[in-house]
Scaffold this motif. Sequence first.
Motif, short mmCIF file in Angstrom:
data_model
loop_
_atom_site.label_atom_id
_atom_site.label_comp_id
_atom_site.label_asym_id
_atom_site.label_seq_id
_atom_site.Cartn_x
_atom_site.Cartn_y
_atom_site.Cartn_z
N VAL A 23 0.82 -1.21 0.00
CA VAL A 23 0.00 0.00 0.00
C VAL A 23 0.86 1.26 0.00
O VAL A 23 2.05 1.23 0.33
CB VAL A 23 -0.94 0.03 1.23
CG1 VAL A 23 -1.88 -1.16 1.21
CG2 VAL A 23 -0.14 0.03 2.53
N VAL A 24 0.22 2.38 -0.36
CA VAL A 24 0.90 3.68 -0.29
C VAL A 24 1.02 4.11 1.17
O VAL A 24 0.26 3.65 2.04
CB VAL A 24 0.15 4.75 -1.11
CG1 VAL A 24 0.18 4.41 -2.59
CG2 VAL A 24 -1.29 4.89 -0.61
N LEU A 25 1.97 4.99 1.44
CA LEU A 25 2.27 5.41 2.80
C LEU A 25 1.04 5.95 3.53
O LEU A 25 0.84 5.70 4.72
CB LEU A 25 3.37 6.47 2.77
CG LEU A 25 3.85 7.00 4.13
CD1 LEU A 25 4.44 5.87 4.96
CD2 LEU A 25 4.88 8.11 3.92
N GLN A 26 0.17 6.67 2.81
CA GLN A 26 -0.98 7.30 3.44
C GLN A 26 -1.97 6.28 4.03
O GLN A 26 -2.76 6.62 4.90
CB GLN A 26 -1.71 8.19 2.41
CG GLN A 26 -0.95 9.42 2.00
CD GLN A 26 0.13 9.15 0.96
OE1 GLN A 26 0.31 8.01 0.54
NE2 GLN A 26 0.83 10.20 0.53
N ARG A 27 -1.93 5.04 3.56
CA ARG A 27 -2.87 4.03 4.05
C ARG A 27 -2.25 3.10 5.09
O ARG A 27 -2.91 2.17 5.58
CB ARG A 27 -3.39 3.19 2.88
CG ARG A 27 -4.14 4.00 1.81
CD ARG A 27 -4.87 3.06 0.87
NE ARG A 27 -5.87 2.29 1.55
CZ ARG A 27 -6.32 1.10 1.14
NH1 ARG A 27 -5.81 0.54 0.08
NH2 ARG A 27 -7.26 0.46 1.82
N LEU A 28 -1.01 3.35 5.44
CA LEU A 28 -0.28 2.43 6.30
C LEU A 28 -0.93 2.26 7.67
O LEU A 28 -1.06 1.15 8.19
CB LEU A 28 1.16 2.91 6.46
CG LEU A 28 2.16 1.94 7.07
CD1 LEU A 28 2.23 0.65 6.28
CD2 LEU A 28 3.55 2.59 7.14
N GLY A 29 -1.35 3.37 8.28
CA GLY A 29 -1.96 3.30 9.61
C GLY A 29 -3.23 2.48 9.62
O GLY A 29 -3.43 1.62 10.49
N LYS A 30 -4.10 2.73 8.65
CA LYS A 30 -5.38 2.02 8.58
C LYS A 30 -5.17 0.53 8.35
O LYS A 30 -5.80 -0.31 9.00
CB LYS A 30 -6.23 2.61 7.44
CG LYS A 30 -7.52 1.85 7.12
CD LYS A 30 -8.50 1.88 8.27
CE LYS A 30 -9.90 1.43 7.87
NZ LYS A 30 -9.93 0.06 7.33
N ILE A 31 -4.28 0.18 7.43
CA ILE A 31 -4.04 -1.23 7.12
C ILE A 31 -3.42 -1.95 8.30
O ILE A 31 -3.77 -3.10 8.62
CB ILE A 31 -3.12 -1.35 5.88
CG1 ILE A 31 -3.83 -0.78 4.64
CG2 ILE A 31 -2.73 -2.80 5.64
CD1 ILE A 31 -5.13 -1.45 4.30
N THR A 32 -2.49 -1.29 9.01
CA THR A 32 -1.88 -1.89 10.19
C THR A 32 -2.91 -2.17 11.27
O THR A 32 -2.92 -3.24 11.89
CB THR A 32 -0.77 -0.97 10.76
OG1 THR A 32 0.20 -0.73 9.74
CG2 THR A 32 -0.09 -1.61 11.95
N GLN A 33 -3.83 -1.23 11.48
CA GLN A 33 -4.90 -1.43 12.46
C GLN A 33 -5.80 -2.60 12.06
O GLN A 33 -6.18 -3.43 12.91
CB GLN A 33 -5.73 -0.15 12.59
CG GLN A 33 -6.87 -0.23 13.60
CD GLN A 33 -6.38 -0.47 15.02
OE1 GLN A 33 -5.32 0.05 15.40
NE2 GLN A 33 -7.12 -1.25 15.79
N ASP A 34 -6.12 -2.69 10.78
CA ASP A 34 -6.94 -3.81 10.30
C ASP A 34 -6.26 -5.15 10.57
O ASP A 34 -6.91 -6.13 10.95
CB ASP A 34 -7.20 -3.67 8.80
CG ASP A 34 -8.15 -2.53 8.47
OD1 ASP A 34 -8.80 -2.01 9.40
OD2 ASP A 34 -8.21 -2.14 7.28
N MET A 35 -4.95 -5.20 10.36
CA MET A 35 -4.22 -6.45 10.58
C MET A 35 -4.21 -6.83 12.05
O MET A 35 -4.34 -8.01 12.40
CB MET A 35 -2.79 -6.31 10.05
CG MET A 35 -2.69 -6.34 8.53
SD MET A 35 -0.97 -6.32 7.99
CE MET A 35 -1.19 -6.57 6.22
N LEU A 36 -4.06 -5.85 12.94
CA LEU A 36 -4.09 -6.13 14.38
C LEU A 36 -5.44 -6.69 14.79
O LEU A 36 -5.53 -7.66 15.56
CB LEU A 36 -3.77 -4.86 15.16
CG LEU A 36 -2.30 -4.44 15.23
CD1 LEU A 36 -2.17 -3.07 15.88
CD2 LEU A 36 -1.48 -5.47 16.00
#
Length: 250
Positions: A23-36
């Motif tokens: 993913v692009v940097l701007q989506r990193l926080g959201k994707i990380t939260q989804d994975m957790l």
Amino acid sequence: MRSAQGGAHEMGGRHISGAERLVVLQRLGKITQDMLERAFSHTRGSADFVNITIEAVPREIVKPVRLLPTRTVDVLDFTAGRAAAKSELLSIGVSNQAVERGMEQLVKLTDSMRGAMLVCAKTGERLDNTGMRGIRVSRMDSNDEDVLNQWMECQGLQGIHAREGMILATKVVSAPGVIAELCWSDDPEYVTGYVASVKGYIRFTKLKPYGSSLGGRVFFIRENSNVAELCKYLEKQPVLVTVPTEGEDL
């Protein structure tokens, strides 16, 4: 992301879930939260060990790959599903011996694998030496999440299993030496599995009994394939899967 119960995988922990995104940097926080959230709410159990690795990927090394054609085969039960999957694999060029041995190795699993087995499409011999770890496919995603979601809706597909299966299978089939993939999930509530090849991503509505937490992948590869180069591609080559635009056919 990879998660386990009872400690880290390397210390004998039981595999719970894994996920890969590009993913692009701007989506990193959201994707990380989804994975957790996925690690702590999976149907296989709640993880007590979670490892999330984040790496920068230069755009110039990313390879675009066209999404495989997709269709679904409705079957009565998992026995019929496995028979249909076997027929599909035979039609692709996997030998009967290899199909039988590949399926047997999946059926005899005592726990789910984190990655895939590499099996010779002619002899049925397992060609990797990774044991229960398997070869884990990494660094892949769709090139446009919104377009992929719209396309899946038009195809009557939904859910993370179908999304991830299509993307992973598309990368696998693009790898040097791969003839086909056979997979069914370790999610106890998800019984759909698939066979993927250059012919397409073929979903079978039942490939295992409901409630079974055993699942895995077999990659059938050409005899005399360069296993080291294949593993390097599967594990390291970044791939973005190009999905059809609205109204476009595969």
